[in-house]
Design a protein around this motif. Structure first.
Motif, PDB file in Angstrom:
ATOM      1  N   VAL A  96       0.849  -1.202   0.000  1.00 12.62           N
ATOM      2  CA  VAL A  96       0.000   0.000   0.000  1.00 12.62           C
ATOM      3  C   VAL A  96       0.880   1.246   0.000  1.00 12.62           C
ATOM      4  O   VAL A  96       0.627   2.206  -0.737  1.00 12.62           O
ATOM      5  CB  VAL A  96      -0.963  -0.017   1.205  1.00 12.62           C
ATOM      6  CG1 VAL A  96      -1.720   1.297   1.326  1.00 12.62           C
ATOM      7  CG2 VAL A  96      -1.931  -1.188   1.092  1.00 12.62           C
ATOM      8  N   ALA A  97       1.928   1.242   0.815  1.00 10.93           N
ATOM      9  CA  ALA A  97       2.840   2.394   0.873  1.00 10.93           C
ATOM     10  C   ALA A  97       3.458   2.666  -0.484  1.00 10.93           C
ATOM     11  O   ALA A  97       3.486   3.819  -0.942  1.00 10.93           O
ATOM     12  CB  ALA A  97       3.926   2.153   1.915  1.00 10.93           C
ATOM     13  N   LEU A  98       3.941   1.627  -1.142  1.00  9.33           N
ATOM     14  CA  LEU A  98       4.585   1.819  -2.443  1.00  9.33           C
ATOM     15  C   LEU A  98       3.595   2.300  -3.496  1.00  9.33           C
ATOM     16  O   LEU A  98       3.946   3.116  -4.354  1.00  9.33           O
ATOM     17  CB  LEU A  98       5.283   0.532  -2.881  1.00  9.33           C
ATOM     18  CG  LEU A  98       6.497   0.160  -2.023  1.00  9.33           C
ATOM     19  CD1 LEU A  98       7.041  -1.202  -2.429  1.00  9.33           C
ATOM     20  CD2 LEU A  98       7.571   1.231  -2.096  1.00  9.33           C
ATOM     21  N   ARG A  99       2.372   1.834  -3.415  1.00  5.40           N
ATOM     22  CA  ARG A  99       1.341   2.328  -4.336  1.00  5.40           C
ATOM     23  C   ARG A  99       1.083   3.817  -4.071  1.00  5.40           C
ATOM     24  O   ARG A  99       0.996   4.617  -4.988  1.00  5.40           O
ATOM     25  CB  ARG A  99       0.055   1.523  -4.181  1.00  5.40           C
ATOM     26  CG  ARG A  99      -1.008   1.911  -5.211  1.00  5.40           C
ATOM     27  CD  ARG A  99      -2.293   1.107  -5.080  1.00  5.40           C
ATOM     28  NE  ARG A  99      -3.018   1.525  -3.882  1.00  5.40           N
ATOM     29  CZ  ARG A  99      -3.333   0.726  -2.869  1.00  5.40           C
ATOM     30  NH1 ARG A  99      -2.989  -0.547  -2.885  1.00  5.40           N
ATOM     31  NH2 ARG A  99      -3.995   1.185  -1.832  1.00  5.40           N
ATOM     32  N   ARG A 100       1.010   4.186  -2.789  1.00 11.07           N
ATOM     33  CA  ARG A 100       0.736   5.581  -2.435  1.00 11.07           C
ATOM     34  C   ARG A 100       1.852   6.530  -2.861  1.00 11.07           C
ATOM     35  O   ARG A 100       1.584   7.678  -3.203  1.00 11.07           O
ATOM     36  CB  ARG A 100       0.519   5.714  -0.924  1.00 11.07           C
ATOM     37  CG  ARG A 100      -0.783   5.123  -0.440  1.00 11.07           C
ATOM     38  CD  ARG A 100      -0.885   5.254   1.066  1.00 11.07           C
ATOM     39  NE  ARG A 100      -2.098   4.647   1.581  1.00 11.07           N
ATOM     40  CZ  ARG A 100      -2.343   4.487   2.884  1.00 11.07           C
ATOM     41  NH1 ARG A 100      -1.459   4.898   3.787  1.00 11.07           N
ATOM     42  NH2 ARG A 100      -3.454   3.919   3.282  1.00 11.07           N
ATOM     43  N   VAL A 101       3.093   6.071  -2.812  1.00 11.02           N
ATOM     44  CA  VAL A 101       4.216   6.954  -3.178  1.00 11.02           C
ATOM     45  C   VAL A 101       4.529   6.884  -4.661  1.00 11.02           C
ATOM     46  O   VAL A 101       5.501   7.487  -5.113  1.00 11.02           O
ATOM     47  CB  VAL A 101       5.489   6.689  -2.336  1.00 11.02           C
ATOM     48  CG1 VAL A 101       5.215   6.905  -0.861  1.00 11.02           C
ATOM     49  CG2 VAL A 101       6.065   5.313  -2.591  1.00 11.02           C
ATOM     50  N   GLY A 102       3.730   6.172  -5.416  1.00 13.89           N
ATOM     51  CA  GLY A 102       3.884   6.135  -6.865  1.00 13.89           C
ATOM     52  C   GLY A 102       5.238   5.626  -7.326  1.00 13.89           C
ATOM     53  O   GLY A 102       5.819   6.167  -8.257  1.00 13.89           O
TER      54      GLY A 102
END
Length: 170
Positions: A96-102
């Motif tokens: 989720v974090a990696l998705r959020r930081v693009g």
């Protein structure tokens, strides 16, 4: 990175009727874009300037919600300045974090292999996050409104036990 500090901070400040400050935004107002500053001056200079900006925000007379950059805890002075405030450590699932930081675009510390770098950074900093925080709240699959209400409940419960003036730092 990617835990929702800025988003949750905005919703939390609105719900509490407080000013919301974002350490990264304050830094950029004073010094320009973080990636550019980082590239020109290097990480040690960035961390020193970040410490100064955060110190100014924490020393405000008025309570506020202050969203800190993930590396702010690397400064012993910043950690000591957080004492006496309500500090919330926001956690998040890696995917989720990696998705959020693009994928790390615009985040110099994630250059290269974002997933491996994210895990390494978390491993290096997690003890510091826990050291300064009063509470740990998982943001994975939770809305900013729900998270803000959770934080408000935690702070209010703590205030009934031992009132503490100051800022709330997600």
């Amino acid at each position: 990175m990617g835990s929702g500090k800025s988003t949750v901070g905005t919703v939390l400040a609105r719900a509490l009727g407080l000013d919301r400050l974002d350490a990264d935004e304050l830094f950029e107002s004073a010094h320009g874009p973080i990636p550019d500053y980082f590239a020109r001056h290097g990480e040690p200079a960035f961390r020193q300037a970040e410490e100064d900006v955060i110190g100014q925000a924490i020393s405000r007379a008025e309570p506020c919600v202050l969203s800190l950059g993930g590396g702010a805890v690397l400064s012993a002075l910043t950690r000591s300045r957080l004492a006496g405030s309500h500090v919330v450590y926001l956690t998040v699932d890696e995917a989720v974090a990696l998705r959020r930081v693009g994928g790390g675009e615009g985040r110099p510390v994630l250059a290269g292999d974002p997933g491996r770098t994210w895990r390494r950074i978390l491993s290096e900093r997690e003890a510091l996050y826990r050291e300064v925080s009063d509470w740990t709240v998982d943001t994975t699959d939770r809305s900013a409104d729900e998270l803000a209400q959770t934080i408000i409940r935690l702070v209010r419960e703590a205030e009934t036990v031992s009132p503490t003036p100051g800022a709330v730092h997600p």
